[in-house]
Design a protein around this motif. Structure first.
Motif, short mmCIF file in Angstrom:
data_model
loop_
_atom_site.label_atom_id
_atom_site.label_comp_id
_atom_site.label_asym_id
_atom_site.label_seq_id
_atom_site.Cartn_x
_atom_site.Cartn_y
_atom_site.Cartn_z
N VAL A 81 0.87 -1.17 0.00
CA VAL A 81 0.00 0.00 0.00
C VAL A 81 0.90 1.22 0.00
O VAL A 81 1.78 1.35 0.85
CB VAL A 81 -0.92 0.02 1.24
CG1 VAL A 81 -1.77 1.29 1.25
CG2 VAL A 81 -1.79 -1.22 1.28
N LYS A 82 0.72 2.11 -0.98
CA LYS A 82 1.51 3.33 -1.06
C LYS A 82 0.58 4.52 -1.10
O LYS A 82 -0.46 4.49 -1.75
CB LYS A 82 2.41 3.32 -2.29
CG LYS A 82 3.55 2.33 -2.19
CD LYS A 82 4.57 2.53 -3.27
CE LYS A 82 5.72 1.58 -3.05
NZ LYS A 82 6.79 1.77 -4.04
N VAL A 83 1.00 5.60 -0.42
CA VAL A 83 0.22 6.83 -0.39
C VAL A 83 1.04 7.93 -1.05
O VAL A 83 2.20 8.15 -0.71
CB VAL A 83 -0.13 7.23 1.05
CG1 VAL A 83 -0.86 8.57 1.08
CG2 VAL A 83 -0.98 6.15 1.71
N ASP A 84 0.44 8.62 -2.00
CA ASP A 84 1.03 9.79 -2.66
C ASP A 84 0.26 11.00 -2.16
O ASP A 84 -0.85 11.28 -2.62
CB ASP A 84 0.91 9.64 -4.17
CG ASP A 84 1.40 10.86 -4.93
OD1 ASP A 84 1.82 11.85 -4.30
OD2 ASP A 84 1.36 10.81 -6.18
N LEU A 85 0.82 11.70 -1.16
CA LEU A 85 0.12 12.85 -0.58
C LEU A 85 0.00 14.00 -1.56
O LEU A 85 -1.00 14.72 -1.55
CB LEU A 85 0.81 13.30 0.71
CG LEU A 85 0.71 12.33 1.88
CD1 LEU A 85 1.51 12.84 3.07
CD2 LEU A 85 -0.75 12.10 2.27
N GLU A 89 -3.58 10.30 -3.38
CA GLU A 89 -4.00 8.99 -3.85
C GLU A 89 -3.32 7.88 -3.04
O GLU A 89 -2.14 7.95 -2.73
CB GLU A 89 -3.59 8.86 -5.31
CG GLU A 89 -4.26 7.78 -6.08
CD GLU A 89 -3.95 7.93 -7.57
OE1 GLU A 89 -4.84 8.39 -8.30
OE2 GLU A 89 -2.82 7.59 -7.96
N LEU A 90 -4.09 6.86 -2.69
CA LEU A 90 -3.59 5.65 -2.05
C LEU A 90 -3.77 4.52 -3.05
O LEU A 90 -4.85 4.36 -3.62
CB LEU A 90 -4.38 5.36 -0.77
CG LEU A 90 -4.02 4.08 -0.01
CD1 LEU A 90 -4.15 4.33 1.48
CD2 LEU A 90 -4.89 2.92 -0.43
N ARG A 93 -1.59 -2.55 -4.15
CA ARG A 93 -1.08 -3.47 -5.17
C ARG A 93 -0.96 -4.87 -4.56
O ARG A 93 -0.56 -5.01 -3.42
CB ARG A 93 0.27 -3.00 -5.70
CG ARG A 93 0.18 -1.66 -6.40
CD ARG A 93 1.51 -1.18 -6.95
NE ARG A 93 2.15 -2.08 -7.87
CZ ARG A 93 1.89 -2.17 -9.18
NH1 ARG A 93 0.99 -1.39 -9.71
NH2 ARG A 93 2.53 -3.04 -9.94
N LYS A 94 -1.31 -5.87 -5.36
CA LYS A 94 -1.21 -7.27 -4.92
C LYS A 94 -0.55 -8.06 -6.03
O LYS A 94 -1.03 -8.05 -7.17
CB LYS A 94 -2.59 -7.83 -4.58
CG LYS A 94 -2.57 -9.23 -4.04
CD LYS A 94 -3.95 -9.65 -3.58
CE LYS A 94 -3.94 -11.05 -3.04
NZ LYS A 94 -5.26 -11.44 -2.53
N ASN A 95 0.57 -8.71 -5.69
CA ASN A 95 1.33 -9.52 -6.64
C ASN A 95 1.65 -8.76 -7.93
O ASN A 95 1.58 -9.30 -9.01
CB ASN A 95 0.60 -10.83 -6.94
CG ASN A 95 0.48 -11.69 -5.70
OD1 ASN A 95 1.37 -11.73 -4.88
ND2 ASN A 95 -0.64 -12.37 -5.55
N GLY A 96 1.98 -7.47 -7.78
CA GLY A 96 2.40 -6.66 -8.91
C GLY A 96 1.29 -5.92 -9.64
O GLY A 96 1.56 -5.04 -10.45
N GLY A 97 0.04 -6.25 -9.39
CA GLY A 97 -1.07 -5.59 -10.07
C GLY A 97 -1.82 -4.65 -9.13
O GLY A 97 -1.89 -4.87 -7.93
N THR A 98 -2.37 -3.58 -9.70
CA THR A 98 -3.14 -2.63 -8.90
C THR A 98 -4.52 -3.21 -8.60
O THR A 98 -5.24 -3.61 -9.51
CB THR A 98 -3.28 -1.28 -9.63
OG1 THR A 98 -1.97 -0.75 -9.83
CG2 THR A 98 -4.11 -0.30 -8.83
N PRO A 103 -8.90 7.92 -3.37
CA PRO A 103 -8.51 9.30 -3.07
C PRO A 103 -8.31 9.48 -1.57
O PRO A 103 -9.05 8.92 -0.77
CB PRO A 103 -9.70 10.13 -3.59
CG PRO A 103 -10.83 9.18 -3.78
CD PRO A 103 -10.27 7.80 -3.85
N VAL A 104 -7.26 10.24 -1.19
CA VAL A 104 -6.97 10.49 0.22
C VAL A 104 -6.59 11.95 0.44
O VAL A 104 -6.25 12.67 -0.49
CB VAL A 104 -5.81 9.60 0.75
CG1 VAL A 104 -6.17 8.14 0.72
CG2 VAL A 104 -4.54 9.87 -0.01
#
Length: 121
Positions: A81-85, A89-90, A93-98, A103-104
């Protein structure tokens, strides 16, 4: 806990693929110190992990441990899980796929734009 180094000497993490990592200390929900072993890189799926804690009789500097402990687990799917402030956007990703993009908000801009990083009153 004042003798964290002594406690760490009694803890051993072993992985099936030689994963590198280190101990980090945090306060848990109750305010007590807790040691977490974190890998240097993300866990690889399928990694077998064991923890052996030979703690019985170890002085933590805040009390004595009264038992040994051992446990193990196998790492499951690669989930990140990555957050781009900046992009608000949060991304999950699971096993390489989104899997999902959400929205955050990281809070109000005024809280981070005050001089010296201080919050406005």
């Amino acid at each position: 806990m004042t003798k964290k180094a002594e406690v760490e000497k009694q803890l051993k993490v072993t992985t099936s693929n030689g994963t590198e990592g280190s101990w980090g200390w945090i306060k848990d929900w109750s305010g007590r110190d807790r040691a977490d072993w974190r890998p240097k890189e993300y866990w690889k799926p399928g990694t077998k992990v064991t923890l052996k804690a030979d703690l019985n009789g170890t002085d933590s500097g805040g009390g004595w441990f009264v038992r040994d402990y051992a446990t193990g687990f196998t790492v499951g799917d690669a989930q990140v899980v990555k957050v781009d402030l900046d992009g608000h956007e949060l991304t999950v990703r699971k096993n390489g796929g989104t899997v999902r993009t959400i929205p955050v908000s990281g809070g109000t801009p005024a809280a981070t734009s005050a001089p010296g990083g201080a919050r406005p009153s």
